[in-house]
Design a protein around this motif. Structure first.
Motif, PDB file in Angstrom:
ATOM      1  N   LEU A 256      -4.144  28.889  43.351  1.00 23.93           N
ATOM      2  CA  LEU A 256      -3.311  28.617  42.341  1.00 23.93           C
ATOM      3  C   LEU A 256      -2.979  27.107  42.216  1.00 23.93           C
ATOM      4  O   LEU A 256      -2.896  26.303  41.341  1.00 23.93           O
ATOM      5  CB  LEU A 256      -1.790  29.155  42.523  1.00 23.93           C
ATOM      6  CG  LEU A 256      -1.796  30.653  42.554  1.00 23.93           C
ATOM      7  CD1 LEU A 256      -0.223  31.309  42.753  1.00 23.93           C
ATOM      8  CD2 LEU A 256      -2.188  31.244  41.069  1.00 23.93           C
ATOM      9  N   LYS A 257      -3.040  26.337  43.659  1.00 28.86           N
ATOM     10  CA  LYS A 257      -2.958  25.001  43.727  1.00 28.86           C
ATOM     11  C   LYS A 257      -3.993  24.212  42.946  1.00 28.86           C
ATOM     12  O   LYS A 257      -3.979  23.226  42.335  1.00 28.86           O
ATOM     13  CB  LYS A 257      -2.888  24.520  45.321  1.00 28.86           C
ATOM     14  CG  LYS A 257      -2.573  22.946  45.712  1.00 28.86           C
ATOM     15  CD  LYS A 257      -1.584  22.393  44.934  1.00 28.86           C
ATOM     16  CE  LYS A 257      -1.272  21.137  45.394  1.00 28.86           C
ATOM     17  NZ  LYS A 257      -2.232  19.985  45.158  1.00 28.86           N
ATOM     18  N   ASN A 260      -3.565  24.371  39.388  1.00 28.42           N
ATOM     19  CA  ASN A 260      -2.750  23.556  38.985  1.00 28.42           C
ATOM     20  C   ASN A 260      -3.277  22.100  39.051  1.00 28.42           C
ATOM     21  O   ASN A 260      -3.010  21.352  37.937  1.00 28.42           O
ATOM     22  CB  ASN A 260      -1.370  23.681  39.954  1.00 28.42           C
ATOM     23  CG  ASN A 260      -0.113  22.931  39.298  1.00 28.42           C
ATOM     24  OD1 ASN A 260       0.141  23.219  37.937  1.00 28.42           O
ATOM     25  ND2 ASN A 260       0.247  22.241  40.041  1.00 28.42           N
ATOM     26  N   ASP A 261      -4.085  21.825  39.985  1.00 33.48           N
ATOM     27  CA  ASP A 261      -4.614  20.512  39.868  1.00 33.48           C
ATOM     28  C   ASP A 261      -5.675  20.259  38.866  1.00 33.48           C
ATOM     29  O   ASP A 261      -5.401  19.107  38.075  1.00 33.48           O
ATOM     30  CB  ASP A 261      -5.444  20.146  41.263  1.00 33.48           C
ATOM     31  CG  ASP A 261      -4.476  19.964  42.362  1.00 33.48           C
ATOM     32  OD1 ASP A 261      -3.325  19.940  42.163  1.00 33.48           O
ATOM     33  OD2 ASP A 261      -4.952  20.541  43.624  1.00 33.48           O
ATOM     34  N   LYS A 264      -3.589  19.966  35.617  1.00 33.29           N
ATOM     35  CA  LYS A 264      -2.647  18.529  35.439  1.00 33.29           C
ATOM     36  C   LYS A 264      -3.744  17.477  34.747  1.00 33.29           C
ATOM     37  O   LYS A 264      -3.475  16.397  34.320  1.00 33.29           O
ATOM     38  CB  LYS A 264      -2.420  18.065  36.644  1.00 33.29           C
ATOM     39  CG  LYS A 264      -1.032  19.053  37.291  1.00 33.29           C
ATOM     40  CD  LYS A 264       0.153  18.755  36.349  1.00 33.29           C
ATOM     41  CE  LYS A 264       1.305  19.559  36.654  1.00 33.29           C
ATOM     42  NZ  LYS A 264       2.086  18.996  37.929  1.00 33.29           N
ATOM     43  N   SER A 353      -2.852  35.540  38.003  1.00 26.61           N
ATOM     44  CA  SER A 353      -2.312  34.327  37.408  1.00 26.61           C
ATOM     45  C   SER A 353      -2.512  34.522  35.861  1.00 26.61           C
ATOM     46  O   SER A 353      -3.549  34.818  35.442  1.00 26.61           O
ATOM     47  CB  SER A 353      -2.903  33.086  37.768  1.00 26.61           C
ATOM     48  OG  SER A 353      -2.567  31.839  37.047  1.00 26.61           O
ATOM     49  N   ILE A 355      -2.642  31.622  32.622  1.00 29.06           N
ATOM     50  CA  ILE A 355      -2.809  30.326  32.674  1.00 29.06           C
ATOM     51  C   ILE A 355      -2.711  30.196  30.893  1.00 29.06           C
ATOM     52  O   ILE A 355      -3.159  30.833  30.248  1.00 29.06           O
ATOM     53  CB  ILE A 355      -4.104  29.943  33.057  1.00 29.06           C
ATOM     54  CG1 ILE A 355      -4.455  30.185  34.482  1.00 29.06           C
ATOM     55  CG2 ILE A 355      -4.497  28.381  32.817  1.00 29.06           C
ATOM     56  CD1 ILE A 355      -5.619  29.893  35.008  1.00 29.06           C
ATOM     57  N   ASP A 388       6.164  24.591  40.666  1.00 27.12           N
ATOM     58  CA  ASP A 388       6.284  23.125  39.891  1.00 27.12           C
ATOM     59  C   ASP A 388       6.996  23.287  38.689  1.00 27.12           C
ATOM     60  O   ASP A 388       7.276  24.686  38.270  1.00 27.12           O
ATOM     61  CB  ASP A 388       4.677  22.758  39.756  1.00 27.12           C
ATOM     62  CG  ASP A 388       4.529  21.213  39.472  1.00 27.12           C
ATOM     63  OD1 ASP A 388       5.659  20.509  39.091  1.00 27.12           O
ATOM     64  OD2 ASP A 388       3.381  20.947  39.584  1.00 27.12           O
ATOM     65  N   ASN A 390       5.844  23.342  35.879  1.00 32.35           N
ATOM     66  CA  ASN A 390       5.043  24.312  34.975  1.00 32.35           C
ATOM     67  C   ASN A 390       4.407  25.564  35.560  1.00 32.35           C
ATOM     68  O   ASN A 390       3.581  26.419  35.139  1.00 32.35           O
ATOM     69  CB  ASN A 390       3.952  23.454  34.467  1.00 32.35           C
ATOM     70  CG  ASN A 390       2.823  22.958  35.445  1.00 32.35           C
ATOM     71  OD1 ASN A 390       3.643  22.140  36.556  1.00 32.35           O
ATOM     72  ND2 ASN A 390       1.705  23.337  35.499  1.00 32.35           N
ATOM     73  N   TRP A 391       4.659  25.930  36.837  1.00 31.70           N
ATOM     74  CA  TRP A 391       4.375  26.858  37.727  1.00 31.70           C
ATOM     75  C   TRP A 391       5.248  27.893  38.278  1.00 31.70           C
ATOM     76  O   TRP A 391       6.251  27.208  39.247  1.00 31.70           O
ATOM     77  CB  TRP A 391       3.577  26.171  38.842  1.00 31.70           C
ATOM     78  CG  TRP A 391       2.806  27.237  39.919  1.00 31.70           C
ATOM     79  CD1 TRP A 391       2.939  28.406  40.014  1.00 31.70           C
ATOM     80  CD2 TRP A 391       2.239  26.514  40.849  1.00 31.70           C
ATOM     81  NE1 TRP A 391       2.347  28.807  41.038  1.00 31.70           N
ATOM     82  CE2 TRP A 391       1.896  27.984  41.681  1.00 31.70           C
ATOM     83  CE3 TRP A 391       1.647  25.349  41.424  1.00 31.70           C
ATOM     84  CZ2 TRP A 391       1.179  27.645  43.110  1.00 31.70           C
ATOM     85  CZ3 TRP A 391       0.835  25.429  42.762  1.00 31.70           C
ATOM     86  CH2 TRP A 391       0.778  26.632  43.308  1.00 31.70           C
ATOM     87  N   GLN A 411       1.246  29.875  34.735  1.00 33.70           N
ATOM     88  CA  GLN A 411       0.941  28.235  34.787  1.00 33.70           C
ATOM     89  C   GLN A 411       0.585  27.878  33.464  1.00 33.70           C
ATOM     90  O   GLN A 411      -0.157  28.358  32.910  1.00 33.70           O
ATOM     91  CB  GLN A 411      -0.287  28.099  35.648  1.00 33.70           C
ATOM     92  CG  GLN A 411      -0.014  28.660  37.343  1.00 33.70           C
ATOM     93  CD  GLN A 411      -1.207  28.371  38.201  1.00 33.70           C
ATOM     94  OE1 GLN A 411      -2.110  29.466  38.102  1.00 33.70           O
ATOM     95  NE2 GLN A 411      -1.090  27.594  39.124  1.00 33.70           N
ATOM     96  N   TYR A 413      -0.050  24.641  30.895  1.00 37.65           N
ATOM     97  CA  TYR A 413      -0.459  23.127  30.546  1.00 37.65           C
ATOM     98  C   TYR A 413      -0.664  22.620  29.237  1.00 37.65           C
ATOM     99  O   TYR A 413      -0.977  23.339  28.416  1.00 37.65           O
ATOM    100  CB  TYR A 413      -1.834  23.115  31.378  1.00 37.65           C
ATOM    101  CG  TYR A 413      -1.895  23.515  32.900  1.00 37.65           C
ATOM    102  CD1 TYR A 413      -1.182  22.838  33.702  1.00 37.65           C
ATOM    103  CD2 TYR A 413      -2.088  24.810  33.035  1.00 37.65           C
ATOM    104  CE1 TYR A 413      -1.379  23.168  35.189  1.00 37.65           C
ATOM    105  CE2 TYR A 413      -2.302  25.456  34.475  1.00 37.65           C
ATOM    106  CZ  TYR A 413      -1.770  24.572  35.350  1.00 37.65           C
ATOM    107  OH  TYR A 413      -1.520  25.147  36.726  1.00 37.65           O
TER     108      TYR A 413
END
Length: 416
Positions: A256-257, A260-261, A264, A353, A355, A388, A390-391, A411, A413
């Motif tokens: 998930l990290k 997320n990266d 972003k 997840s 997205i 986060d 957004n998470w 998540q 974006y």
């Protein structure tokens, strides 16, 4: 006045520490009495939630603001009179007794325990209240017919009671905080016992005669999370437990990290990703995930993509992680995306997840809508955490079985 030791506040029943020990003993007995079939099939989190709700202590509240008074005449033994009175020691004499009553909400019996487990019990101050069913009672003998003296003695008792009540509340808080980790650990211990037994018996390499109610399984990592959802004991699936591979929670969070990266980066470099469709954006995520994770059998199975927008992580024939990528089309489309994802998930504790790519300018409004609408999904169990802005992390269940839970991250974006 007359002190019935069994009803005396902060002392009628002994130490609160002993009460805590008895609660833990009862808890331990309840967990250890669960059958192998139940403990292997039930959701650990839901079973823990049920036990926490059952055994945590609700603080009894004394409503001193609603106190009321009465008076009654009683025969008072001579030994209770002050020394200044000239009376015979073997006699009783009638006196007016002022009674104060303070209502209690909750379990009044808990007020009979002496506070103090890991701290020194507060001393000093007069505290002659007794627990009288759903209220505290204080009786003060009127020896001098001076109202101010009666009021002063009452105030001293209230001040002392409030001080010790705060310490008792602190003991309750410490016990309740301890419950979650202890219960989770005991459930895992019971489950691991059966898992180890099965592993040992299977290692003998010969067919074993098994009770039809006993399940075969293997150990899987489970997170210690608490989301209070209900007070009824969760039902365990009557079908034999079928072991399914799952990814560890730490690995799940790493996936998930990375997602997320990448998401972003979509936001930081809008010109690079402008005009990209779902499939293109998904492929950028895959290009980051694929080299970072090698998972599965000896042949090195890694991430594979199926359909237009799916991201999957497979182990042998089982899917252990899946993500669904969609553009925001409104609340109805968002809930339908969750339903579509859940339809793919038929395995125990699958991690997933959703997205969401948002083109709308007011991104903050979309985030608020997601937080408000997600609990309305029929498979929703509870909110876990916000990693986060957004998470968001949630607990859902698969269709038709509330014990088979899904760890589902949402998540979002902002795509220009």
């Amino acid at each position: 006045m007359y002190k019935n030791s069994a009803n005396r506040i902060f002392g009628g029943k002994g130490s609160i520490a002993e009460y805590f020990k008895s609660q833990i003993k009862n808890l331990e007995s309840e967990i250890n009495s669960t059958s192998e079939s139940y403990i292997l099939n039930v959701s650990e989190e839901q079973f823990a939630d049920y036990l926490i709700d059952k055994y945590q202590i609700e603080k009894p509240i004394v409503h001193f603001e609603n106190v009321y008074a009465d008076n009654i005449e009683k025969n008072i033994p001579a030994e209770h009179f002050p020394m200044s009175f000239y009376i015979r020691n073997d006699k009783s004499y009638p006196r007016q007794v002022i009674q104060f009553f303070a209502p209690i909400s909750g379990n009044s019996e808990l007020l009979k325990y002496v506070p103090g487990t890991n701290t020194i019990t507060l001393g000093g101050g007069k505290c002659d209240f007794e627990v009288d069913h759903d209220k505290l009672k204080l009786e003060i003998i009127d020896f001098y017919n001076i109202p101010q003296k009666i009021k002063l003695e009452y105030d001293e008792n209230v001040l002392s009671a409030k001080r010790k009540l705060e310490q008792l509340y602190q003991d309750f808080d410490e016990f309740n905080n301890y419950l979650e980790s202890w219960i989770t650990g005991e459930i895992k211990k019971r489950k691991n016992k059966f898992l180890s037994q099965n592993e040992f018996m299977n290692s003998l390499g010969v067919p074993l005669k098994k009770n039809i109610n006993t399940s075969e399984t293997f150990a899987v990592p489970r997170p210690a999370l608490r989301t209070k959802i209900k007070v009824s004991k969760p039902q365990s699936n009557s079908q034999p437990f079928r072991p399914e591979p799952t990814i560890d929670l730490e690995v799940y969070n790493q996936i998930l990290k990375l997602i997320n990266d990448v998401g972003k980066n979509f936001e930081r470099m809008p010109s690079v990703y402008k005009g990209k469709g779902e499939e293109d954006l998904r492929d950028h995520i895959l290009m980051t995930l694929d080299p970072n994770f090698e998972y599965g059998s000896a042949c090195g199975e890694t991430f594979n993509k199926t359909g237009k927008t799916d991201i999957q992580l497979r182990y042998d024939s089982s899917v252990v992680f899946i993500a669904e990528c969609k553009f925001w089309t409104g609340e109805k489309g968002f809930l339908e995306t969750i339903s579509q994802l859940i339809n793919y998930l038929t395995w125990r504790d699958t991690k997933a997840s959703v997205i969401i790519f948002v083109k709308q300018k007011d991104f903050t409004t979309i985030l608020t809508k997601v937080e408000n609408i997600t609990p309305k999904h029929p498979n929703y169990i509870g909110f876990m955490s916000k990693s986060d802005e957004n998470w968001l992390n949630y607990r859902f269940h698969i269709n038709g079985d509330k014990n088979r839970e899904i760890k589902l991250a949402i998540q979002l974006y902002h795509i220009q």
